[in-house]
Design an enzyme around this catalytic site. Structure first.
Site, mmCIF file in Angstrom:
data_model
loop_
_atom_site.group_PDB
_atom_site.id
_atom_site.type_symbol
_atom_site.label_atom_id
_atom_site.label_comp_id
_atom_site.label_asym_id
_atom_site.label_seq_id
_atom_site.Cartn_x
_atom_site.Cartn_y
_atom_site.Cartn_z
ATOM 1 N N ASP A 150 0.902 -1.432 -0.055
ATOM 2 C CA ASP A 150 -0.104 -0.045 -0.129
ATOM 3 C C ASP A 150 0.853 1.166 0.132
ATOM 4 O O ASP A 150 0.656 2.232 0.699
ATOM 5 C CB ASP A 150 -1.124 -0.072 1.265
ATOM 6 C CG ASP A 150 -2.061 -1.161 1.221
ATOM 7 O OD1 ASP A 150 -2.091 -1.688 -0.133
ATOM 8 O OD2 ASP A 150 -2.857 -1.384 1.962
ATOM 9 N N ASN A 201 -2.556 -4.403 -2.062
ATOM 10 C CA ASN A 201 -3.734 -4.198 -2.979
ATOM 11 C C ASN A 201 -3.852 -2.818 -3.531
ATOM 12 O O ASN A 201 -4.526 -2.791 -4.631
ATOM 13 C CB ASN A 201 -5.077 -4.608 -2.290
ATOM 14 C CG ASN A 201 -5.473 -3.532 -0.899
ATOM 15 O OD1 ASN A 201 -4.596 -3.249 -0.607
ATOM 16 N ND2 ASN A 201 -6.808 -3.421 -0.887
ATOM 17 N N HIS A 202 -3.368 -1.967 -2.871
ATOM 18 C CA HIS A 202 -3.287 -0.572 -3.558
ATOM 19 C C HIS A 202 -2.370 -0.252 -4.921
ATOM 20 O O HIS A 202 -2.627 0.816 -5.313
ATOM 21 C CB HIS A 202 -2.883 0.554 -2.302
ATOM 22 C CG HIS A 202 -4.233 0.840 -1.509
ATOM 23 N ND1 HIS A 202 -4.659 1.998 -1.228
ATOM 24 C CD2 HIS A 202 -4.899 -0.083 -0.747
ATOM 25 C CE1 HIS A 202 -5.846 1.896 -0.345
ATOM 26 N NE2 HIS A 202 -5.686 0.482 0.150
#
Length: 83
Positions: A20, A52-53
């Site tokens: 992230d 996930n970012h």
């Protein structure tokens, strides 16, 4: 700031960026660049977990895509995701 307190990576001083990185405010590109530079400088001691970012859809939703396009142009964003 952490490296200033702990010193350069090496020996028993391992560094893990735990994902992230892409949504760290208006300096998201610079945060990613510094993390990547540290990996290149200290490949045995610095690691990046992809969060996930760092996905294209979330980078668009959270503003990294707009930041890259604003600072470097649309082509830079498209090239950057091939890395």
């Amino acid at each position: 700031a952490a490296l200033g307190l702990l010193g350069d990576p090496g020996g028993n001083n391992m560094v893990l960026f735990n994902g992230d990185l892409a949504d760290r405010g208006e300096y998201g590109v610079e945060v990613i660049a510094v993390a990547c530079a540290l990996v290149l400088a200290f490949p045995e001691y610095v690691f990046i977990n992809r969060g996930n970012h760092e996905d294209v859809a979330l980078s668009v939703a959270y503003g990294l895509a707009a930041e890259v396009r604003h600072k470097y142009g649309n082509a830079a964003f498209r090239r950057g995701w091939r890395v």
